[in-house]
Design an enzyme around this catalytic site. Structure first.
Site, short mmCIF file in Angstrom:
data_model
loop_
_atom_site.label_atom_id
_atom_site.label_comp_id
_atom_site.label_asym_id
_atom_site.label_seq_id
_atom_site.Cartn_x
_atom_site.Cartn_y
_atom_site.Cartn_z
N LYS A 48 0.81 -1.23 0.00
CA LYS A 48 0.00 0.00 0.00
C LYS A 48 0.84 1.27 0.00
O LYS A 48 0.46 2.27 -0.60
CB LYS A 48 -0.96 0.00 1.19
CG LYS A 48 -2.03 -1.08 1.08
CD LYS A 48 -2.99 -1.03 2.27
CE LYS A 48 -3.95 -2.21 2.22
NZ LYS A 48 -4.91 -2.19 3.34
N ASP A 84 -10.15 1.83 2.74
CA ASP A 84 -10.28 1.13 4.02
C ASP A 84 -11.10 1.94 5.02
O ASP A 84 -11.90 1.39 5.78
CB ASP A 84 -8.90 0.84 4.62
CG ASP A 84 -8.13 -0.20 3.81
OD1 ASP A 84 -8.78 -1.07 3.20
OD2 ASP A 84 -6.90 -0.14 3.78
#
Ligand code: ATR
Length: 263
Positions: A48, A84
């Protein structure tokens, strides 16, 4: 499974497949992404941060977290966001619609990337006090210093006392996940009205959630977060906003169950 379910449901042509990219190859993989034929991608741990570095434009939430999990192309150049936070909040909104009004104080366990997204989401919804408890206290201190003055760092020794005051307990550590040690905490002191959210989704029913349910707390599982975080990416790539339905949830839950039994 999630994206293929939506593609079939919406009768769209397309596919969603896995690419196995080792850490040493992620930068070159993303540098060549525009020529790969893909319209976009999700990236997960440990990529990420590398994905954040690879984009020419990051949405504010991804810039704040310095982590990208959803990529797409804008005029041939990589753009990215982090869904997220959206997934965490959307599942909580669905599970406990009045949670923002009820949550004056939240305890977050963990100080890694997942905890960062959780804390960011809680701040976005104006939770007044957030205590971040982590095994390595310095990581909790760094997270608190970087994010917001409402965040207080602490160690596990303070947990019992903090549980008495909390309205929402979130596990954002990897403990309790299949193959990891259990999250060994005593929910005895937890405020009776508190909700317990475990972002671990494999197994679906973690020992933490089972203990919370047994004591009468609302238990919020990690699968909903996984399903909801997929929504914005699908919409970007395929142009239609898909729905998280009980059918999709059962499909993925059954798959998780089968994987657990096969272990
Ligand atoms: P992610 O980015 O997915 O959140 P991470 O950065 O590796 O992953 O963070 C994992 C979290 O689980 C951390 O908060 C970690 O605590 P430390 O910062 O002390 O490492 C926590 N964690 C993992 N294993 C643990 C264990 N055995 N006991 C306590 N906490 C643990």
């Amino acid at each position: 499974m999630i994206h293929r379910h939506w593609l079939a449901e919406l009768k769209l042509e397309g596919d969603y497949i896995r690419e196995d990219v080792p850490p040493g190859k992620i930068a070159s993989f993303l540098a060549g992404f525009a020529a790969s034929g893909y319209v976009g991608a999700n990236v997960t741990v440990p990529h990420k941060e590398a994905a954040f570095r690879a984009v020419v434009r990051a949405e504010p939430v991804a810039a704040a977290l310095k982590a990208v999990n959803t990529l797409w192309l804008e005029e041939g150049r990589l753009a990215g966001t982090n869904t997220d936070v959206y997934g965490f909040l959307a599942h909580l909104d669905e599970s406990l619609p009045d949670w923002t009004a009820r949550t004056k104080m939240a305890v977050v366990l963990g100080a890694g990337g997942a905890a960062r997204a959780v804390v960011y989401g809680l701040i976005e919804r104006d939770v007044g006090r957030i205590v971040v408890i982590n095994r390595t206290r310095t990581r909790a201190e760094m997270l608190a210093a970087e994010i917001d003055a409402r965040v207080t760092p602490a160690g596990f020794a303070e947990l019992p006392q903090r549980l008495r005051e909390t309205d929402l307990l979130v596990n954002a550590t990897s403990l309790g996940m299949t193959g990891q040690p259990p999250l060994d905490i005593d929910l005895g002191p937890l405020k009776p009205s508190a909700a317990v959210y475990d972002i671990v989704y494999a197994p679906l029913e973690t020992p933490l959630l089972a203990a919370a349910r047994a004591r009468g707390h609302l238990a919020v599982d990690g699968l909903g977060m996984l399903l909801h975080q997929a929504v914005p990416g699908f919409e970007r790539w395929f142009g239609v906003r898909p729905k998280v339905t009980p059918t999709l949830r059962s499909l993925v839950a059954a798959d998780l169950g089968a994987r657990e039994r096969a272990r």
